[in-house]
Design an enzyme around this catalytic site. Structure first.
Site, PDB file in Angstrom:
ATOM      1  N   CYS A 180       0.815  -1.226   0.000  1.00 52.79           N
ATOM      2  CA  CYS A 180       0.000   0.000   0.000  1.00 52.79           C
ATOM      3  C   CYS A 180       0.846   1.273   0.000  1.00 52.79           C
ATOM      4  O   CYS A 180       0.441   2.294  -0.544  1.00 52.79           O
ATOM      5  CB  CYS A 180      -0.915   0.036   1.211  1.00 52.79           C
ATOM      6  N   CYS A 314      18.293   2.192   1.820  1.00 49.99           N
ATOM      7  CA  CYS A 314      18.719   2.732   0.530  1.00 49.99           C
ATOM      8  C   CYS A 314      17.991   4.062   0.350  1.00 49.99           C
ATOM      9  O   CYS A 314      17.585   4.679   1.329  1.00 49.99           O
ATOM     10  CB  CYS A 314      18.391   1.747  -0.589  1.00 49.99           C
TER      11      CYS A 314
END
Lengths: 353, 77
Positions: A180, A314
């Protein structure tokens, strides 16, 4: 007591049915978009013992669909905040909050304390874990998952019915199925599908009607169309899970962890790993961070501390999920990917300071 | 033979249609998939199951009904 009078008035349910609900023990994993309506209806219905597993913190972006929370509970743990809200709704039941992840180490113990497990998670790794723990402990699980405007619903591991692995035998490659936070979700859809899950739980407990086992129900909120697809039991898939029963806690291969920036920043004595290429911005100051670009991860695997939890991030949170899966294929556990990556960490750090 | 194929979830985004009619020369699910992979190369990268006439089927199965659906796993909650 008038609380359950409308239930008791149902000829098919009566006092006997209400007593069955009071004796039932249901574990809800994830108090999010699906988990909130499930918990709300099960609490109101008088399920005697409810367990709530959720390690996450209530964030503002949750309030669009996670209806047990409000501005007053921002920053609180979801399992604890949900418990407090639900005890106001119904103080006569027992609600246990587990503010932690469901992991291969605790999954069997958790599931064996309950009659039914309900899936309110937001990732596939947790669903495989719930499926396998449910299969091993014998507690059926009420599955649901959503994608934008569509939902899937089924009851797995019920009597001799099929398992989630009879539908999707192995987890897809990490990062190929969006959640989501990546594609968005219509808030009310999770409410609709969660309410359907609560309905399946009540049918299981009350032994009423036809349990949605052996088929997957599909719903599209935009077309208001639903359809179901018949699913067959695969003995080989089921036996593969049952055969791994004894080594489950220590040798479960497919779990990859993902945590929010807030939970990551609260952890102590962890190793921080930045897998972005050298020089990537924003830089996170004040944390002891080891930089190992994703492309060099396998060459530098000995730089990862096997005795500590490893927080890997990241830029966006996608590549770090792949990194965690990669490290697990090298048998390196206790790795977590940070949802939202460096940007989420920076935003959360600025808020704290 | 003409078959009607419905796409669920992210597959509808990949094919840019909810459903379509596909003309097929073979009569196996695998042949339908080969045709779809050619038409939509990104389909090869994602996981899904095929249902025929409202029932999960296999790649080896014969197509004996014109109503097929491709179902991917959903992750959200």
């Amino acid at each position: 007591m008038s609380r359950y009078i409308r239930h008791i008035a149902l000829r098919e349910l009566g006092r006997e049915g209400q007593d069955k609900l009071a004796c039932a023990r249901v574990l809800v994993v994830g108090a999010g978009g699906l988990g909130c309506p499930v918990l709300q209806y099960l609490t109101a219905a008088g399920i005697g013992t409810l367990g709530i597993v959720d390690p996450d913190i209530v964030e503002e972006s949750n309030l669009q669909r996670q209806i047990l929370f409000g501005t007053a509970t921002l920053g609180q743990n979801k399992a604890l905040a949900a418990r407090a809200r639900l005890l106001d709704l119904n103080p006569d039941i027992d609600i246990k909050a587990y503010p932690e992840w469901l992991t291969p180490r605790n999954a069997l113990a958790r599931c064996s304390d309950y009659d039914i497990v309900v899936d309110g998670t937001d990732d596939l790794a947790s669903r495989y874990l719930i499926n396998d723990a449910s299969l091993i402990t014998g507690a059926p699980w009420v599955y649901a998952a959503v994608y934008k405007f569509e939902g899937q619903l089924s009851v797995f591991n019920y009597r001799d019915g099929p398992s989630y692995r009879c539908l999707f035998p192995t987890p897809p490659r990490v990062g190929t199925v969006p959640d989501c936070s990546e594609v968005g979700v219509l808030g009310v859809l999770t409410g609709l599908i969660g309410a359907m899950q609560a309905n399946e739980v009540l049918k299981l407990v009350l032994e009423l009607g036809d349990v949605l086992s052996g088929k997957v129900w599909l719903y599209n909120a935009l077309s208001a169309e639903s359809t179901s697809v018949v699913l067959h039991r695969s003995e080989s898939e089921i036996n593969r899970v049952l055969a791994a029963k004894d080594t489950f806690a220590h040798n479960y291969p497919e779990l990859y962890g993902e945590i929010s920036a807030e939970v990551a920043l609260r952890k102590r004595d962890v190793q921080w790993i930045d897998i972005r290429e050298m020089g990537a911005q924003p830089e996170l100051k004040g944390l002891a961070i080891k930089r190992i670009p994703f492309s060099r991860l396998t060459q530098q695997i000995e730089d990862l501390d096997p005795r500590r939890e490893k927080i890997i991030f990241c830029q966006t949170g996608l590549r770090s999920k792949r990194a965690v899966a990669l490290l697990q294929s090298y048998a390196l556990g206790d790795c977590y990917s940070v949802k939202g990556g460096a940007a989420a960490l920076l935003a959360r750090k600025n808020k704290r300071e | 033979m003409d078959v009607n194929v419905r796409y669920f979830g992210m597959l509808a985004a990949l094919t840019r249609c909810g459903e379509e009619t596909v003309s097929l020369s073979g009569d196996r699910v695998s042949e339908l998939l080969a045709l779809l992979f050619k038409k939509y190369p990104p389909l090869k990268q994602v996981d899904f199951q095929v249902a025929q006439n409202g029932e999960i089927t296999t790649e080896e199965a014969l197509i004996n009904h014109c109503d097929l659906a491709l179902l991917p796993p959903f992750a959200g909650g």
